[in-house]
Design a protein around this motif. Structure first.
Motif, mmCIF file in Angstrom:
data_model
loop_
_atom_site.group_PDB
_atom_site.id
_atom_site.type_symbol
_atom_site.label_atom_id
_atom_site.label_comp_id
_atom_site.label_asym_id
_atom_site.label_seq_id
_atom_site.Cartn_x
_atom_site.Cartn_y
_atom_site.Cartn_z
ATOM 1 N N ILE A 1 -10.189 -2.323 -4.711
ATOM 2 C CA ILE A 1 -7.882 -3.630 -4.317
ATOM 3 C C ILE A 1 -7.459 -2.197 -3.734
ATOM 4 O O ILE A 1 -6.082 -1.521 -3.527
ATOM 5 N N GLY A 2 -8.227 -1.475 -2.738
ATOM 6 C CA GLY A 2 -8.238 0.646 -2.171
ATOM 7 C C GLY A 2 -6.917 -0.556 -0.721
ATOM 8 O O GLY A 2 -7.253 -1.122 -0.655
ATOM 9 N N VAL A 3 -6.523 0.632 -0.792
ATOM 10 C CA VAL A 3 -5.360 0.239 0.937
ATOM 11 C C VAL A 3 -6.241 0.698 1.793
ATOM 12 O O VAL A 3 -6.666 2.389 1.626
ATOM 13 N N LYS A 4 -6.357 1.213 2.596
ATOM 14 C CA LYS A 4 -6.912 1.761 4.055
ATOM 15 C C LYS A 4 -6.371 2.951 3.982
ATOM 16 O O LYS A 4 -4.803 2.635 4.700
ATOM 17 N N GLY A 5 -6.062 3.994 4.375
ATOM 18 C CA GLY A 5 -5.296 5.044 4.168
ATOM 19 C C GLY A 5 -5.968 5.298 5.921
ATOM 20 O O GLY A 5 -5.895 5.099 6.963
ATOM 21 N N PHE A 6 -6.161 7.095 5.455
ATOM 22 C CA PHE A 6 -6.791 7.822 6.697
ATOM 23 C C PHE A 6 -8.136 7.076 6.830
ATOM 24 O O PHE A 6 -9.502 7.837 6.868
ATOM 25 N N GLY A 7 -8.541 5.532 7.129
ATOM 26 C CA GLY A 7 -9.911 5.326 7.840
ATOM 27 C C GLY A 7 -10.348 5.817 5.942
ATOM 28 O O GLY A 7 -11.967 5.022 6.120
ATOM 29 N N ALA A 8 -10.445 5.923 5.442
ATOM 30 C CA ALA A 8 -10.459 6.172 4.110
ATOM 31 C C ALA A 8 -9.931 5.175 2.623
ATOM 32 O O ALA A 8 -8.381 5.316 3.247
ATOM 33 N N GLU A 9 -10.894 4.120 2.074
ATOM 34 C CA GLU A 9 -10.036 3.854 0.741
ATOM 35 C C GLU A 9 -10.014 4.892 0.044
ATOM 36 O O GLU A 9 -10.259 5.225 -0.792
ATOM 37 N N ARG A 10 -8.813 5.404 -0.048
ATOM 38 C CA ARG A 10 -7.879 6.410 -0.999
ATOM 39 C C ARG A 10 -6.759 6.077 -2.315
ATOM 40 O O ARG A 10 -6.393 6.259 -2.908
ATOM 41 N N TRP A 11 -5.839 4.955 -1.783
ATOM 42 C CA TRP A 11 -5.025 3.839 -1.877
ATOM 43 C C TRP A 11 -4.985 3.351 -2.952
ATOM 44 O O TRP A 11 -5.363 2.267 -2.538
ATOM 45 N N LEU A 12 -4.176 3.120 -3.841
ATOM 46 C CA LEU A 12 -3.350 2.493 -4.532
ATOM 47 C C LEU A 12 -2.652 2.027 -4.536
ATOM 48 O O LEU A 12 -1.127 3.115 -4.315
ATOM 49 N N ALA A 13 -1.488 0.557 -4.123
ATOM 50 C CA ALA A 13 -0.951 0.225 -4.096
ATOM 51 C C ALA A 13 -0.283 -0.542 -5.908
ATOM 52 O O ALA A 13 -0.025 -1.199 -6.283
ATOM 53 N N VAL A 14 0.492 -0.001 -6.377
ATOM 54 C CA VAL A 14 1.605 -0.360 -6.917
ATOM 55 C C VAL A 14 2.922 -0.122 -6.535
ATOM 56 O O VAL A 14 3.620 0.096 -7.131
ATOM 57 N N GLY A 15 3.212 -1.985 -6.903
ATOM 58 C CA GLY A 15 4.199 -2.441 -5.865
ATOM 59 C C GLY A 15 5.055 -1.189 -4.780
ATOM 60 O O GLY A 15 3.824 -1.331 -3.807
ATOM 61 N N PRO A 16 5.823 -0.591 -4.474
ATOM 62 C CA PRO A 16 6.289 -0.144 -3.672
ATOM 63 C C PRO A 16 5.622 1.043 -3.524
ATOM 64 O O PRO A 16 5.612 1.533 -1.996
ATOM 65 N N ILE A 17 5.098 1.998 -4.253
ATOM 66 C CA ILE A 17 4.618 3.144 -4.474
ATOM 67 C C ILE A 17 3.138 2.897 -4.683
ATOM 68 O O ILE A 17 2.269 2.079 -4.481
ATOM 69 N N LYS A 18 2.836 4.234 -3.155
ATOM 70 C CA LYS A 18 1.345 4.242 -3.187
ATOM 71 C C LYS A 18 0.761 5.392 -3.934
ATOM 72 O O LYS A 18 0.895 6.352 -3.894
ATOM 73 N N ILE A 19 -0.447 5.399 -4.499
ATOM 74 C CA ILE A 19 -0.846 6.116 -5.735
ATOM 75 C C ILE A 19 -1.684 6.768 -5.280
ATOM 76 O O ILE A 19 -3.004 5.899 -4.102
ATOM 77 N N GLN A 20 -2.408 8.675 -5.376
ATOM 78 C CA GLN A 20 -3.789 8.366 -4.492
ATOM 79 C C GLN A 20 -4.554 8.781 -6.385
ATOM 80 O O GLN A 20 -4.153 9.566 -6.938
ATOM 81 N N PRO A 21 -5.033 7.603 -6.624
ATOM 82 C CA PRO A 21 -6.238 8.476 -8.119
ATOM 83 C C PRO A 21 -7.072 10.135 -8.399
ATOM 84 O O PRO A 21 -7.089 10.202 -8.859
ATOM 85 N N SER A 22 -7.663 9.622 -6.769
ATOM 86 C CA SER A 22 -7.905 11.451 -7.242
ATOM 87 C C SER A 22 -7.301 12.196 -7.462
ATOM 88 O O SER A 22 -7.710 13.045 -8.156
ATOM 89 N N GLU A 23 -6.005 12.010 -7.022
ATOM 90 C CA GLU A 23 -4.836 13.185 -7.351
ATOM 91 C C GLU A 23 -4.736 13.771 -8.792
ATOM 92 O O GLU A 23 -5.133 14.503 -9.222
ATOM 93 N N LEU A 24 -4.102 12.284 -9.695
ATOM 94 C CA LEU A 24 -4.183 12.342 -11.256
ATOM 95 C C LEU A 24 -5.803 13.016 -11.392
ATOM 96 O O LEU A 24 -5.723 13.523 -12.365
ATOM 97 N N ALA A 25 -6.955 12.126 -11.176
ATOM 98 C CA ALA A 25 -7.705 12.268 -11.778
ATOM 99 C C ALA A 25 -8.550 14.148 -11.907
ATOM 100 O O ALA A 25 -9.113 14.515 -12.971
ATOM 101 N N LYS A 26 -7.796 14.914 -11.499
ATOM 102 C CA LYS A 26 -7.619 16.415 -11.027
ATOM 103 C C LYS A 26 -7.483 17.288 -12.370
ATOM 104 O O LYS A 26 -7.871 17.821 -13.171
#
Lengths: 401, 615
Positions: free
Chosen positions: A84-109
Motif C-alpha cells: 500500500i506504499g506511495v511512490k516517492g522519488f521512484g521508490a516505494e517508501r511512503w505510507l499514507a495514513v489519511g493526510p499524513i505520509k509516513i516513512q516506516p523506515s524512519e521509525l524502524a531506526k
C-alpha cells in the motif's frame, strides 16, 4: 532533576533547527515560494519539538516494555510498504495514513535501536556467545533487508552502521570485532594483489598473536583469501549503473551530468563560500538552482556557501557537542537499556551527519541521507525529534535501573 | 566503560576532523578556484555578434549587406543525447559531424550546429523550447547581396573559423564566422568589428533570470565598411561582356592602381555560399568542369603569347642590342638548326623594323631577337616587370606565375637538355612561361605610365563607424628601375600601331588614342587562348586592361573586341556603333610550328579557400 526536560539537548536542537529553518528559507528563496517551504518546515519543527518535549513525560518503564511492540509495529509497516506504499522519488517508501505520509523506515531506526537495547538489557544476554550474537544480528538485519528491498540503499546503510557500535557497546570482545571489520578491508584491497597480499600477511600475524586454535585461524585466513578473490569477480557481475555509482563516488568528474553533477555543484557552492561566506540569501549556486535538492539532501552546501567556513565550523561544533553529550549520557545512565539505546541513537545521528555532510564535500557517496534537524522534510524531522525525545526521557531517568 | 566511551568519542572527533578538513580544503585552500567556477556557472557570458562591415563601390553603393539568419546552437553540458538526436533529425544534419563538434567543446558555451535554419524549423524549436532543453536559437547575420551583384571572386564567402585559422589569428574564437576567401578574407579583421559581451544570470537549466550587471557589458562595435575603387556598374558590364566565356578581364586605373573591373568566368552566384553551405552545392561547384570556384584573374596561369613580345623588345632595346631600326626580313618561316619554324603569317611580313614587328606581331623577328638577348637577359627583364611573383593585390591566394631561368631549365631538363628553341619560344611568350591575367594588366599599367606603377588594389578606403573617419588604401607609386623612357616610347608607338590597323585593330575605341597588343597563346588544351592587353588614352593613360579568353582563338579577333567594349563603356558610358569594315588583314593565329611542343601543365593550379569545414 527538577525539570524533566534536558536543557542541553533542547538548546542544541533549538539552535540547529533554527539554522536549518533559515537555510531552508534561503535555499528555496529563488523559487518564489520560500514562505511555503519555510512555514511547512516551521510547522514540522514545532510539531517535532512538541513531540520531543513530551517524550520525557512518558514512563521509562513503559518505554522499555513497549520496545518490542514498537519494533514489531515498524516491521509490520515495512512489510506493508510494498503493498500500500506511495511512490516517492521512484521508490516505494511512503505510507499514507489519511493526510499524513509516513516513512516506516524512519521509525524502524529508532525501533530497532530500542529493540536491541531491550534485548541486551537482559542480564543473561552476552553478545560474545553465538546464540545471543545471532539474535542481536537478526533484530538488526530484518529491517535492513526489508529496506534494501524497497529499495532505499541510503537508509538501509544506517542499520549496518549501528551494528558495530551497538555490538561494541554491548561488550563484544576485540577478536570478534576484528573478525567483523577486517573483511571490509579485504574487499576494498582485493583489486590490488600486492596490497591484498600485504594485508593478508598483517591479518595472519595478528591472528598468530591472538593465540587461538590453529584450525580456527587457518579457516579465518582462508575466508579472507576467498573474499579477496571473490570480490573482483562479483564486481564484474554488477550492472554498469551500479558500478558507475561507485566509480562516480570515487571520481565525481567521471560523470559530470549525472550523479557527479551534484557533487561538483555542491563542491563549487561550498568552495566559493570561502571563509566568511557569501551572506544570507546571497549564495548564487543555491539560488540559481545549480545545486539539486538544495533544501533537502544538500542543505549543508547552502550553509557552507552562505556562511562560509566559519558557519561550517559552528554547525559541525554543534553536532559534535550533541554527539559527545549523548555519548556521555550513555555512560552516565545506570540502566543497560538506556545506555544501549542512547548509543544507538548516537550512532544513527552520527551516521546521518557524517554521510550527509561528507557527501556535500565529496567524501561520501550520494546516498540521499538527509541531515538531521537541518534538511527539509516532515517525516525525517519528526523521527529525529522522536529519537531525541527518547534521549530526553532517558536523560531524565538516568538513575533508573 | 570510560575507556570505551573515550574510544568512541575519539573516533567521533576524528571523523569530524576529517569532515572539517574537507571544508578547509574546499573553502580556504581552493576557494579561488571554486569562486571562479561558481561565477562561470551562474553567469553566462554572451557574445554580442557585431555587424560586419559592408562592401560598397566607389560611389558608396552597397554591394554586400547583412541580413538576419537564425542558427541553432546547443549547450553541450545541458543537452541530452535524446534531445540532440531529435534536433539533428529535425534539421536533417549529419549526426557524426554534429557529435564530433560538440565533443570538442564540453562546456556551457553554446556550439552552433546549424546555420541559416529555415523559419519553420526555427519556429518549431522556439515554440517547443521546453521539449528541447539545452538547445537555443541565435540570431547570426549572414551576407546579403543586392540584386544584380555577383562577382563572387571579388567578394568571397564567410564561414566558420577552422582550427588552422584560429592558430594563425588568435583573435578568432571557436565558432566565429570569418572571411574565407577574397575580400571577405583579406579585410576580415577590419570588417568583422569587435564582439560585445553581455553577462546574464542563468540557472542550472540555462534559463535566463535577467541581466547580471550592466556595468560589465560591452556593446558590439560595427565593423568597418570597405569602399572599393571600382564603379560596380562597370564591373557588372564587364561581367556581362564575358558571359558564356571562359576567361578573365582585369582593368586597372593606371593613375593609382585601383581595380576598375575584375572578371573571372565562369563564376557562381555568391548567394549560394551565403549563410549555410550545403555539401551538394559545394560539391557541384567543386566538381564543375568550368571550375567556377577559381578566380582566373589572379589564380589561373597561362602562357601570355605574343603580348609578351613587348617584354622581349624592351629587353633588347634597353640592353642596346638593337635599335628600333633593326630590321629583319620575314619570309614566313625561320630556320633554327635543321628545323624550319613558320611565322603565323605564312606569306611573310617582308622586311620590317621593330615598330612593324610589333604591329604585325611577327614571330620570326622576335625569334631572332630572343636568340640575340639570351635567356638570362630575358629572365632579368621578365622579373623586372613583375612576372613570376604575385602582384600583391589585396586578395588572398594569388598565383605567382612562372618565369623560367637557366637554373630552372637545368633543373627540369638537365644541363644541355634544353636548346635555343626554348629561348626562341619564350621570346614570343610561349613555352614554360606562365602569367596571370592580373600580371598582364599590371604590365599594361607599367607601359602606360612608362615604368611607374601602383600595387593593384580593390580597397579605396575603409570607413570606421566609431570615429567616422576614412582610412585610405596607401597607394604609393613604384618605379621600374633601369628602363629608359625612350625605350618605352618605342614599344608604346609599336603598340599604338597594333590597334591602328595592326593585329589589334578590332580593339580600337573610336576617338581615343590608345595602344594594345594581341596574343594568341598556343596551349595543350585545345584552341589557343585569346589575349589582348591595352591602355588608353595614349598620352594621358587612365585605364589598363588585360583580357584572356580561354581557347578563344585569335587574340585580335576575340579578346580585343571585349577590351574595346569595356573601354567604350569606360570612356563614353555607351557602346559605339561601328561601321562594318571588311579589311583584308590576315588573322593572327598561333605559331603552328612551335619549336618545342607546348608544356603540359595542369589546367588550373588549385589554390582554393578552405570552405569544406564550413557548416
Amino acid at each position: 532533576m527538577k525539570f524533566r526536560i534536558d536543557p542541553i539537548i533542547t538548546v542544541l536542537v533549538v539552535i540547529l533547527t533554527s539554522i536549518g529553518l533559515t537555510a531552508v528559507y534561503s535555499a528555496t528563496h529563488s523559487t518564489g515560494s520560500a514562505s511555503i517551504f519555510f512555514q511547512r518546515q516551521l510547522g514540522y519543527a514545532i510539531a517535532g519539538m512538541i513531540i520531543m518535549l513530551l517524550m520525557p513525560f512518558i514512563s521509562y518503564r513503559f518505554l522499555e516494555r513497549a520496545s518490542y511492540v514498537f519494533y514489531a509495529l515498524s516491521i509490520l509497516l515495512l512489510l506493508l510498504v510494498p503493498f500500500i506504499g506511495v511512490k516517492g522519488f521512484g521508490a516505494e517508501r511512503w505510507l499514507a495514513v489519511g493526510p499524513i505520509k509516513i516513512q516506516p523506515s524512519e521509525l524502524a531506526k529508532l525501533a530497532t535501536v530500542m529493540a536491541v537495547a531491550r534485548y541486551l538489557s537482559n542480564r543473561e544476554v552476552n553478545v560474545n556467545r553465538w546464540k545471543y550474537f545471532a539474535v542481536v544480528s537478526l533484530i538488526i538485519f530484518i529491517p535492513f533487508v526489508l529496506i534494501v528491498k524497497q529499495p532505499d540503499l541510503g537508509t538501509s546503510l544506517v542499520f549496518l552502521a549501528i551494528y558495530l557500535p551497538l555490538m561494541y557497546w554491548a561488550g563484544l570482545n576485540g577478536f570478534a570485532l576484528f573478525l567483523m571489520i577486517t573483511p571490509l578491508f579485504t574487499m576494498l584491497l582485493s583489486f590490488n594483489y600486492l596490497a591484498l597480499t600485504i594485508w593478508l600477511l598483517l591479518i595472519s600475524g595478528f591472528l598468530y598473536i591472538s593465540r587461538k586454535k590453529w584450525l580456527l585461524l587457518i579457516s579465518i585466513v582462508a575466508i579472507h583469501i576467498g573474499i579477496g578473490f571473490a570480490t573482483p569477480y562479483l564486481w564484474d557481475q554488477l550492472h554498469d549503473y551500479q558500478k558507475n555509482r561507485i566509480i562516480t563516488f570515487i571520481n565525481p568528474e567521471h560523470d559530470p551530468r549525472g550523479a557527479g553533477y551534484q557533487i561538483i555543484q555542491s563542491q563549487v557552492a561550498i568552495g566559493s563560500g570561502g571563509l566568511w561566506g557569501k551572506g544570507f540569501l546571497n549564495g548564487t549556486q543555491t539560488h540559481l538552482k545549480f545545486l539539486p535538492a538544495q533544501h533537502t539532501d544538500f542543505i549543508f552546501s547552502v550553509i557552507a556557501e552562505e556562511w562560509g567556513f566559519v558557519g561550517v565550523t559552528v554547525v559541525l561544533m554543534l553536532f559534535l557537542l550533541m554527539l559527545i553529550y549523548l555519548i556521555n549520557l550513555a555512560t552516565t545512565v545506570k540502566a543497560r537499556y538506556a545506555s544501549v539505546t542512547l548509543m544507538g541513537i548516537t550512532a544513527v545521528l552520527f551516521f546521518h551527519v557524517f554521510v550527509n555532510i561528507g557527501m556535500t564535500v565529496g567524501m561520501a557517496p550520494v546516498t540521499g541521507l538527509p541531515l538531521p534537524l537541518l534538511s527539509y522534510g516532515g517525516s525525517f524531522m519528526i523521527s529525529i525529534m522522536l529519537m531525541l525525545g527518547v534521549a530526553q526521557n532517558l536523560s531524565h531517568n538516568r538513575y533508573m535501573v | 566503560m570510560d575507556i570505551k566511551k573515550n574510544i568512541i568519542i575519539g573516533l567521533v572527533i576524528l571523523f569530524f576532523l576529517i569532515l572539517w578538513s574537507g571544508f578547509f580544503n574546499l573553502q580556504i585552500v581552493k576557494q579561488d578556484t571554486y569562486l571562479q567556477k561558481s561565477i562561470n556557472n551562474s553567469i553566462r557570458k554572451e557574445t554580442i555578434i557585431p555587424v560586419r562591415g559592408l562592401i560598397r563601390d566607389a560611389t558608396g553603393r552597397i554591394l554586400v549587406d547583412n541580413t538576419a539568419a537564425y542558427s541553432v546552437a546547443v549547450i553541450p553540458r545541458r543537452v541530452s543525447e535524446g534531445v540532440l538526436d531529435s534536433v539533428v533529425r529535425l534539421l536533417r544534419l549529419n549526426p557524426e559531424k554534429v557529435k564530433a563538434k560538440i565533443r570538442k567543446r564540453n562546456g556551457f558555451r553554446p556550439v552552433t550546429i546549424a546555420r541559416d535554419v529555415p523559419d519553420t524549423s526555427r519556429i518549431f524549436l522556439e515554440e517547443n523550447r521546453l521539449a528541447f532543453p539545452g538547445v537555443i536559437t541565435l540570431l547570426e547575420p549572414k551576407r546579403f547581396y543586392r540584386d544584380s551583384v555577383f562577382s563572387p571572386h571579388i567578394f568571397g564567402a564567410i564561414g566558420e573559423v577552422s582550427p588552422k585559422e584560429q592558430k594563425e589569428q588568435p583573435l578568432y574564437e571557436s565558432g566565429d564566422l570569418v572571411g574565407k576567401s577574397a575580400l571577405e578574407k583579406q579585410y576580415d579583421l577590419e570588417m568583422r568589428g569587435t564582439p560585445g559581451v553581455s553577462y546574464t544570470l542563468v540557472d542550472a537549466s540555462g534559463r535566463e533570470l535577467g541581466p547580471y550587471n550592466d556595468a560589465f557589458n560591452i556593446p558590439a562595435r560595427h565593423g568597418q565598411d570597405v569602399y572599393l575603387t571600382m564603379h560596380y556598374k562597370l564591373q557588372a558590364f564587364a561581367e556581362s561582356l564575358m558571359e558564356g566565356m571562359r576567361g578573365s578581364l582585369v582593368a586597372i586605373d593606371t593613375r593609382n592602381g585601383g581595380i576598375l573591373a575584375m572578371v573571372s568566368k565562369p563564376d557562381y552566384d555568391p548567394r549560394l555560399l551565403a549563410g549555410k553551405i550545403d555539401s551538394d552545392t559545394w560539391n557541384r561547384l567543386l566538381n564543375d568542369p568550368g571550375h567556377p570556384l577559381y578566380s582566373r584573374a589572379i589564380q589561373s596561369v597561362y602562357p601570355p603569347g605574343s603580348t609578351y613580345k613587348i617584354v622581349t623588345a624592351l629587353a633588347a632595346l634597353q640592353e642596346g642590342l638593337i635599335t628600333p631600326d633593326w630590321k629583319v626580313t620575314c619570309p614566313g618561316y625561320f630556320k633554327l638548326g635543321r628545323r624550319t619554324i613558320h611565322c603565323w603569317n605564312a606569306a611573310g611580313h617582308g622586311t620590317i623594323d621593330l615598330y612593324g614587328a610589333i604591329r604585325g606581331s611577327c614571330n620570326v623577328y622576335f625569334y631572332k631577337l630572343g636568340l640575340k638577348i639570351g635567356l638570362n637577359i630575358w629572365e632579368k627583364y621578365s622579373t623586372l616587370f613583375g612576372f613570376g611573383r604575385p602582384t600583391g593585390i589585396d586578395l588572398p591566394n594569388e598565383s605567382a606565375g612562372l618565369v623560367p631561368s637557366v637554373a630552372w631549365f637545368n633543373r627540369r631538363y638537365g644541363e644541355g637538355g634544353w636548346t635555343k628553341g626554348n629561348l626562341a619560344n619564350l621570346a614570343i611568350g610561349q613555352g614554360e612561361l606562365l602569367v596571370t591575367p592580373l600580371q598582364m594588366a599590371q604590365f599594361a599599367m607599367i607601359l602606360a605610365n612608362r615604368g611607374t606603377y601602383y600595387t593593384p588594389h580593390f580597397l579605396d578606403h575603409l570607413y570606421n563607424y566609431q570615429n567616422g573617419q576614412n582610412n585610405p588604401y596607401p597607394a604609393e607609386p613604384h618605379f621600374i628601375n633601369g628602363i629608359e623612357a625612350g625605350n618605352y616610347d618605342v614599344v608604346r608607338e609599336g603598340m599604338r600601331r597594333v590597334v591602328d590597323g595592326g593585329t589589334g585593330w578590332l580593339g580600337k575605341v573610336p576617338g581615343i588614342e590608345m595602344a594594345g597588343k594581341t596574343g594568341t597563346a598556343q596551349n595543350p588544351h585545345g584552341d589557343p587562348h585569346a589575349w589582348f592587353i591595352a591602355f588608353a588614352p595614349f598620352d594621358m593613360p587612365e585605364v589598363a586592361v588585360s583580357v584572356i579568353i580561354e581557347n578563344g582563338g585569335g587574340g585580335g579577333a576575340h579578346a580585343a573586341p571585349v577590351a574595346r567594349k569595356f573601354m567604350e563603356m569606360y570612356f563614353f558610358n555607351r557602346l559605339i556603333p561601328r561601321p562594318v569594315i571588311r579589311k583584308k588583314t590576315p588573322e593572327e593565329v598561333a605559331p603552328v610550328d612551335s619549336v618545342i611542343a607546348p608544356l603540359e601543365l595542369p589546367a588550373l593550379l588549385p589554390v582554393l579557400p578552405a570552405l569544406e569545414d564550413t557548416l
